[in-house]
Design an enzyme around this catalytic site. Structure first.
Site, PDB file in Angstrom:
ATOM      1  N   GLU A  87      -7.811  -5.371  -0.598  1.00 34.77           N
ATOM      2  CA  GLU A  87      -8.319  -6.133  -1.738  1.00 34.77           C
ATOM      3  C   GLU A  87      -8.243  -7.646  -1.531  1.00 34.77           C
ATOM      4  O   GLU A  87      -8.962  -8.397  -2.181  1.00 34.77           O
ATOM      5  CB  GLU A  87      -7.567  -5.757  -3.021  1.00 34.77           C
ATOM      6  CG  GLU A  87      -7.532  -4.275  -3.335  1.00 34.77           C
ATOM      7  CD  GLU A  87      -8.889  -3.701  -3.679  1.00 34.77           C
ATOM      8  OE1 GLU A  87      -9.905  -4.279  -3.266  1.00 34.77           O
ATOM      9  OE2 GLU A  87      -8.925  -2.665  -4.345  1.00 34.77           O
TER      10      GLU A  87
ATOM     11  N   HIS B 167       0.848  -1.193   0.000  1.00 33.14           N
ATOM     12  CA  HIS B 167       0.000   0.000   0.000  1.00 33.14           C
ATOM     13  C   HIS B 167       0.875   1.231   0.000  1.00 33.14           C
ATOM     14  O   HIS B 167       1.969   1.208   0.585  1.00 33.14           O
ATOM     15  CB  HIS B 167      -0.922   0.014   1.232  1.00 33.14           C
ATOM     16  CG  HIS B 167      -2.086   0.928   1.066  1.00 33.14           C
ATOM     17  ND1 HIS B 167      -2.018   2.263   1.395  1.00 33.14           N
ATOM     18  CD2 HIS B 167      -3.322   0.709   0.566  1.00 33.14           C
ATOM     19  CE1 HIS B 167      -3.182   2.817   1.117  1.00 33.14           C
ATOM     20  NE2 HIS B 167      -3.990   1.910   0.605  1.00 33.14           N
TER      21      HIS B 167
HETATM   22  N1  COA Z   1       4.119  -7.450  -4.553  1.00 28.50           N
HETATM   23  C1  COA Z   1       5.454  -7.438  -4.800  1.00 28.50           C
HETATM   24  N2  COA Z   1       6.212  -6.347  -4.711  1.00 28.50           N
HETATM   25  C2  COA Z   1       5.594  -5.202  -4.351  1.00 28.50           C
HETATM   26  C3  COA Z   1       4.221  -5.148  -4.069  1.00 28.50           C
HETATM   27  C4  COA Z   1       3.472  -6.333  -4.184  1.00 28.50           C
HETATM   28  N3  COA Z   1       2.162  -6.348  -3.945  1.00 28.50           N
HETATM   29  N4  COA Z   1       3.881  -3.885  -3.746  1.00 28.50           N
HETATM   30  C5  COA Z   1       5.009  -3.178  -3.823  1.00 28.50           C
HETATM   31  N5  COA Z   1       6.037  -3.967  -4.196  1.00 28.50           N
HETATM   32  C6  COA Z   1       7.429  -3.574  -4.397  1.00 28.50           C
HETATM   33  C7  COA Z   1       7.547  -2.779  -5.683  1.00 28.50           C
HETATM   34  O1  COA Z   1       7.811  -3.611  -6.795  1.00 28.50           O
HETATM   35  C8  COA Z   1       8.694  -1.857  -5.396  1.00 28.50           C
HETATM   36  O2  COA Z   1       9.900  -2.534  -5.621  1.00 28.50           O
HETATM   37  P1  COA Z   1      11.131  -1.781  -6.364  1.00 28.50           P
HETATM   38  O3  COA Z   1      11.479  -0.666  -5.412  1.00 28.50           O
HETATM   39  O4  COA Z   1      12.163  -2.846  -6.482  1.00 28.50           O
HETATM   40  O5  COA Z   1      10.589  -1.300  -7.657  1.00 28.50           O
HETATM   41  C9  COA Z   1       8.576  -1.613  -3.868  1.00 28.50           C
HETATM   42  O6  COA Z   1       7.811  -2.704  -3.339  1.00 28.50           O
HETATM   43  C10 COA Z   1       7.880  -0.336  -3.537  1.00 28.50           C
HETATM   44  O7  COA Z   1       6.684  -0.287  -4.273  1.00 28.50           O
HETATM   45  P2  COA Z   1       6.023   1.039  -4.818  1.00 28.50           P
HETATM   46  O8  COA Z   1       5.610   0.803  -6.227  1.00 28.50           O
HETATM   47  O9  COA Z   1       6.896   2.220  -4.541  1.00 28.50           O
HETATM   48  O10 COA Z   1       4.811   1.153  -3.890  1.00 28.50           O
HETATM   49  P3  COA Z   1       3.558   2.068  -4.160  1.00 28.50           P
HETATM   50  O11 COA Z   1       3.323   2.828  -2.931  1.00 28.50           O
HETATM   51  O12 COA Z   1       3.661   2.860  -5.400  1.00 28.50           O
HETATM   52  O13 COA Z   1       2.490   0.951  -4.447  1.00 28.50           O
HETATM   53  C11 COA Z   1       0.681  -0.411  -4.552  1.00 28.50           C
HETATM   54  C12 COA Z   1       1.405   0.658  -3.723  1.00 28.50           C
HETATM   55  C13 COA Z   1      -0.658  -0.728  -3.884  1.00 28.50           C
HETATM   56  C14 COA Z   1       0.413   0.120  -5.950  1.00 28.50           C
HETATM   57  C15 COA Z   1       1.564  -1.683  -4.616  1.00 28.50           C
HETATM   58  O14 COA Z   1       1.834  -2.163  -3.344  1.00 28.50           O
HETATM   59  C16 COA Z   1       0.934  -2.782  -5.483  1.00 28.50           C
HETATM   60  O15 COA Z   1       1.111  -2.756  -6.698  1.00 28.50           O
HETATM   61  N6  COA Z   1       0.182  -3.750  -4.853  1.00 28.50           N
HETATM   62  C17 COA Z   1      -0.466  -4.771  -5.629  1.00 28.50           C
HETATM   63  C18 COA Z   1      -1.782  -4.253  -6.190  1.00 28.50           C
HETATM   64  C19 COA Z   1      -2.848  -4.077  -5.131  1.00 28.50           C
HETATM   65  O16 COA Z   1      -3.022  -4.906  -4.255  1.00 28.50           O
HETATM   66  N7  COA Z   1      -3.565  -2.959  -5.252  1.00 28.50           N
HETATM   67  C20 COA Z   1      -4.640  -2.610  -4.332  1.00 28.50           C
HETATM   68  C21 COA Z   1      -4.208  -1.489  -3.444  1.00 28.50           C
HETATM   69  S1  COA Z   1      -5.383  -1.182  -2.143  1.00 28.50           S
END
Ligand code: COA
Length: 359
Positions: free
Chosen positions: A301, A244
């Site tokens: 989710e 998140h």
């Molecule tokens: N699975 C695997 N790796 C994950 C991850 C997940 N669910 N969520 C984050 N990461 C990793 C990213 O790949 C990133 O790695 P990197 O630095 O090597 O590129 C790191 O953790 C940081 O992620 P970041 O993209 O900066 O986090 P964010 O704050 O932008 O993303 C989400 C938040 C929700 C978009 C992200 O956690 C995600 O894509 N989750 C899966 C989708 C999901 O469940 N969405 C519903 C949200 S309520």
């Protein structure tokens, strides 16, 4: 410059507070735990909309029921035109036909719309005629009745009600921000809600729960969870339902939904629940090893997927069900932005080529 606007405060709000370190969600002064499973969706609408409509009645159950009936009357003839689109796109296309007002009537119609349209589309898909709304019922019960064709089991309606309450508002998430940007231009509520729907659709926001079920299906049985998850992470894939932007601990909404699932344990396939528990445990362990410096925990989710499946929604409708709950929050934010905010217009830094200076 903050890519993704991380840590930027772009609005002041009385609506909700997301504390990512404490794992706490407050909705207008109430912790989520005091609302989810305890009050109906209409009560949360009253809470969120208080002060934003001069003629807001104390109890929204009847006005929302009447709005469902009006909504059905206005749009049910158009349903066959969009019935072959995805549920989300079909719902969004028809909502674009609603008048773009800023008053309570517009707000009620928009709030009624996702539930009415989704259940009617599901009836059409199954070869049945859509059912007219029952204005006496609460929103969650009527949506399930219109979808299933008969009065739903009360515990399933309560579970859907808990879900709608749990997702009704959540700070300045991507879709809510989109709604506020549009409201800041003084466009109407339909414009705000359509922008929010566009943002909600993506898998990084509201599109994740369908893929959560795909993941559970792909894992198949609890003993496969660790190996499947390791392989997925090794391929650079993200695990849906985890991580998140704000929470660095478990999303409190995951617990609210787990509690709602416990209330309907008879309706939940026990194998599905055992599989979900095994996948969650394996995912948390693997994510800790995969990203030791970035706490990645269960988000809303993950259990949304299990709950909405148990209640009877097909997985390609999950994002539309999310919209059925979040629409109330979008409307509150749009009204708050219009009342207290300014035109939202940030700056970008130009990194393209400069015009060539004439020799
Ligand atoms: N699975 C695997 N790796 C994950 C991850 C997940 N669910 N969520 C984050 N990461 C990793 C990213 O790949 C990133 O790695 P990197 O630095 O090597 O590129 C790191 O953790 C940081 O992620 P970041 O993209 O900066 O986090 P964010 O704050 O932008 O993303 C989400 C938040 C929700 C978009 C992200 O956690 C995600 O894509 N989750 C899966 C989708 C999901 O469940 N969405 C519903 C949200 S309520």
């Amino acid at each position: 410059m903050s890519n993704g606007l991380e840590d930027i405060i772009a609005a002041e709000t009385v609506l909700s507070d997301v504390d990512g370190l404490a794992g706490r969600l407050i909705i207008r002064g109430e912790p989520l735990a005091a609302l989810a499973g305890r009050v109906g969706y209409e009560d949360v609408l009253s809470l969120l909309w208080d002060g934003f409509f001069p003629d807001l009645p104390h109890d929204l159950r009847q006005p929302l029921g009447a709005a469902r009936a009006r909504m059905f009357e206005m749009l049910h003839r158009e349903l066959p035109l969009v019935a072959n689109r995805s549920a989300f796109d079909a719902m969004r296309s028809l909502m674009a036909l609603l008048p773009d007002g800023t008053d309570l009537d517009s707000a009620l119609l928009l709030t009624a719309a996702p539930g009415v349209l989704l259940s009617a589309l599901l009836r059409l898909r199954a070869g049945n005629q859509p059912l007219t709304p029952d204005t006496d019922l609460d929103h969650a019960t009527d949506v399930l009745r219109m979808m299933g064709g008969a009065a739903p089991r009360p515990e399933l309606a309560r579970a859907l009600g808990s879900y709608l309450v749990t997702v009704a508002d959540h700070g300045l998430n991507a879709s809510t921000f989109a709604a506020r940007v549009v409201a800041s231009t003084e466009a109407g509520l339909t414009s705000s809600v359509l922008a929010a729907l566009g943002a909600l659709k993506g898998p990084l926001h509201g599109g994740a729960p369908g893929p959560v079920l795909d993941m559970l299906d792909a894992v198949g049985k609890p003993e496969n969870a660790e190996a499947w998850i390791s392989a997925e992470l090794a391929r650079g894939e993200r695990l849906m339902g985890f991580g998140h932007r704000i929470y660095r601990v478990r999303d409190p909404r995951a617990d609210a939904l787990k509690a709602a699932l416990a209330q309907i344990s008879g309706a939940v396939d026990t194998n599905r629940m055992a599989l979900a528990a095994a996948v969650e445990t394996a995912a948390l362990k693997a994510l800790k090893q995969h990203k030791p410096d970035r706490p990645l925990d269960t988000n809303v989710e993950f259990y949304t997927a299990v709950l909405l499946e148990a209640v009877g929604f097909p997985r390609d409708c999950f994002t539309a069900v999310f919209a059925t709950g979040r629409v109330g929050g979008w409307i509150a934010h749009a009204r708050e932005q219009a009342a207290t905010g300014r035109l939202i217009r940030p700056k970008s830094r130009y990194i393209g080529p400069m015009p060539k200076v004439a020799a």
